[in-house]
Design an enzyme around this catalytic site. Structure first.
Site, PDB file in Angstrom:
ATOM      1  N   HIS A   1      27.287  32.885  36.988  1.00  0.00           N
ATOM      2  CA  HIS A   1      27.499  34.279  37.376  1.00  0.00           C
ATOM      3  C   HIS A   1      28.989  34.631  37.329  1.00  0.00           C
ATOM      4  O   HIS A   1      29.392  35.620  36.701  1.00  0.00           O
ATOM      5  CB  HIS A   1      26.941  34.496  38.787  1.00  0.00           C
ATOM      6  N   GLU A   2      29.799  33.819  37.991  1.00  0.00           N
ATOM      7  CA  GLU A   2      31.229  34.117  38.038  1.00  0.00           C
ATOM      8  C   GLU A   2      31.883  33.921  36.669  1.00  0.00           C
ATOM      9  O   GLU A   2      32.841  34.624  36.324  1.00  0.00           O
ATOM     10  CB  GLU A   2      31.917  33.258  39.097  1.00  0.00           C
TER      11      GLU A   2
ATOM     12  N   HIS B   1      31.560  37.138  34.879  1.00  0.00           N
ATOM     13  CA  HIS B   1      32.641  38.043  35.285  1.00  0.00           C
ATOM     14  C   HIS B   1      33.941  37.656  34.577  1.00  0.00           C
ATOM     15  O   HIS B   1      34.673  38.508  34.066  1.00  0.00           O
ATOM     16  CB  HIS B   1      32.860  37.945  36.796  1.00  0.00           C
TER      17      HIS B   1
ATOM     18  N   GLU C   1      29.261  43.792  36.707  1.00  0.00           N
ATOM     19  CA  GLU C   1      28.118  43.015  37.198  1.00  0.00           C
ATOM     20  C   GLU C   1      27.114  42.750  36.082  1.00  0.00           C
ATOM     21  O   GLU C   1      26.443  41.709  36.076  1.00  0.00           O
ATOM     22  CB  GLU C   1      27.448  43.749  38.357  1.00  0.00           C
TER      23      GLU C   1
END
Length: 506
Positions: free
Chosen positions: A270-271, A274, A300
């Protein structure tokens, strides 16, 4: 009137100087979340507030504002999506908003939110909402003041003015019908899934996974999908996040649990999503709109796309699972790929948002969306917040948090003053599914690429269609340009239905 290049360079220089102060404050906050001694908290709040106040003063200087207004009158003949036009338009928009906030309020907000995060972290560890409540009350009071000032001269409500910081031009009456329809569709799917007798065995994910092995594996996965460790790093914290400290300095942070493999692995993916967005922005425009992300909803979308559309897909694990077994032979060698794939796609109402499955995740967001509006609109007191939180969880997810640490204290956002942030998560989920479908159509054989560990084509498509544009287009324009249609829930629901119905035999 011809475009004044010299004046343009002057305002860009001021904006870049403000970005230096801002990124220095971000660096101090990164340090605070990763290793700062507890006793240093008070002085750290002063350091951060001083830097943010300095950035605010530069961005609200009258001479700077006059120059931006002059340039705004000169961009009529430019392509509205050109770097110069987008820079003038974006900086002027920021100036008008920031000018409404007096420096004293900016300073008090900065101090309150730095201290608020410190208090929240301790309160969550002690499961004490009472310890956090005074700090939260102060932050809400200051955010109401800021929102009211930013709403002046606009059609925005106080809450919408706060939301506008993260998702420009979003309005509650436009979001509500989209979210309401999504909530109904998700609720029906979740009931069908949870009622199915065909359920996954998640035991393989709950075995003892050494944290040191998880660190190495997660770092490898982030690098394999495309996160550039020459321009970034991976660390640990109590609440995962991503921050950019300069044009070639992106920090991503995750957390690990020894008996739950998905926490660290999917948190890292997830990060990393980003981070790859930040690394895909044009570094020569750092501190200016063409080198900045367009909205948190789009931000997001990039994290959720890599975490879910890629990271929880069967083709991805056809490639990665042998490597996972190699990293964790005692834990996974007896588990077949089909069993593992079903386990990582389990749908089950749960307490913690960041560990929620794809189907229930947005219900967590909609709960927060309703509660934070009530807090800002002074329709809910913080004294009643824990009970209101628990009621919403019982109503929407059928579960009641056993503690405030696993309930109202689980997120860092409100302690950081991020009111209006939560709805961008759901907007990001919608955009992720829609962008992934468009990439699949454009690339033709994306599943085959993922099954071979070939991630560069997808990343390059995202670079071309999302990252490199910065703020030259609005978020809605970006999605429509990349996908050919406005943002909708159709793609997300089709993606979830196509994955979950076969898995659960419904």
């Amino acid at each position: 009137m011809p475009f004044n290049e010299s004046q343009f360079e002057s305002v860009c220089s001021t904006a870049r100087q403000a970005a230096i102060f801002q990124s220095a404050a971000d660096a101090l906050e990164w340090d605070e979340r990763t290793g700062m001694p507890l006793a240093a908290g008070g002085y750290r709040a002063q350091q951060v507030s001083t830097l943010r106040s300095s950035a605010h003063q530069l961005r609200t200087d009258d001479v700077y504002g006059d120059a931006l207004q002059t340039l705004l009158d000169q961009i009529g003949d430019l392509d509205p999506h050109s770097d110069q036009a987008a820079t003038v338009r974006g900086l002027h928009r920021d100036f008008v908003r920031d000018k409404k906030l007096p420096i004293d309020l900016v300073t008090r907000l900065s101090v309150a939110t730095v201290r608020g995060q410190q208090v929240w972290d301790d309160a969550r560890k002690r499961d004490s909402f009472d310890a956090f409540q005074p700090a939260l009350d102060e932050i809400i009071r200051l955010k109401r003041d800021a929102g009211a000032r930013m709403a002046e001269g606009t059609s925005h409500s106080v809450y919408e003015a706060l939301l506008d910081e993260y998702e420009p031009d979003a309005q509650v009456d436009q979001l509500n019908p989209v979210f309401s329809e999504l909530k109904q569709q998700l609720s029906e799917l979740i009931v069908a899934v949870t009622d199915s007798p065909q359920q996954p065995n998640i035991t393989p994910l709950q075995r003892d996974f050494a944290i040191s092995s998880q660190r190495e594996f997660s770092r490898n996965v982030a690098g394999w999908v495309g996160f550039d460790f020459a321009r970034g790093r991976l660390d640990e914290t109590s609440h995962p996040f991503c921050t950019t400290l300069g044009p070639n300095d992106c920090r991503i942070l995750t957390r690990y649990e020894s008996n739950w493999l998905p926490s660290g692995l999917f948190g890292t993916l997830h990060e990393a999503g980003h981070g790859m967005y930040e690394q895909g922005l044009r570094s020569d425009w750092f501190g200016l709109p063409p080198g900045n992300f367009v909205s948190l909803g789009i931000h997001e979308s990039q994290s959720r796309l890599w975490e879910n559309q890629v990271g929880r897909s069967r083709p991805f694990w056809e490639w990665l699972y042998p490597k996972a077994v190699g990293a964790f032979p005692e834990q996974l060698s007896s588990t077949e790929l089909d069993e593992f794939y079903f386990a990582i796609n389990q749908v089950r109402p749960s307490l913690i948002r960041v560990e929620a499955d794809e189907a229930t995740y947005n219900l967590h967001i909609l709960i927060r969306f309703e509660l934070e509006q009530a807090l800002i609109n002074d329709e809910l007191s913080t004294s009643d917040l824990p009970d209101a939180w628990n009621r919403q969880y019982k109503e929407c997810l059928g579960i009641t948090p056993p503690s405030n640490a696993d309930g109202v204290l689980q997120d860092v956002h409100w302690s950081a003053g991020l009111f209006g942030y939560f709805p961008t998560y759901t907007l990001g989920n919608l955009a992720a599914a829609q962008l992934f479908d468009a990439a699949s159509d454009a690339l033709g054989n994306l599943d085959t690429m993922l099954s071979r560990g070939e991630f560069a084509p997808l990343l390059e498509w995202l670079r071309d269609n999302v990252h490199r544009h910065g703020r030259c287009y609005s978020g809605s324009e970006l999605v429509e340009n990349a996908t050919g249609s406005p943002l909708s829930s159709t793609h997300l629901m089709r993606y979830l239905e196509n994955k979950l119905r076969p898995l659960y035999g419904i």
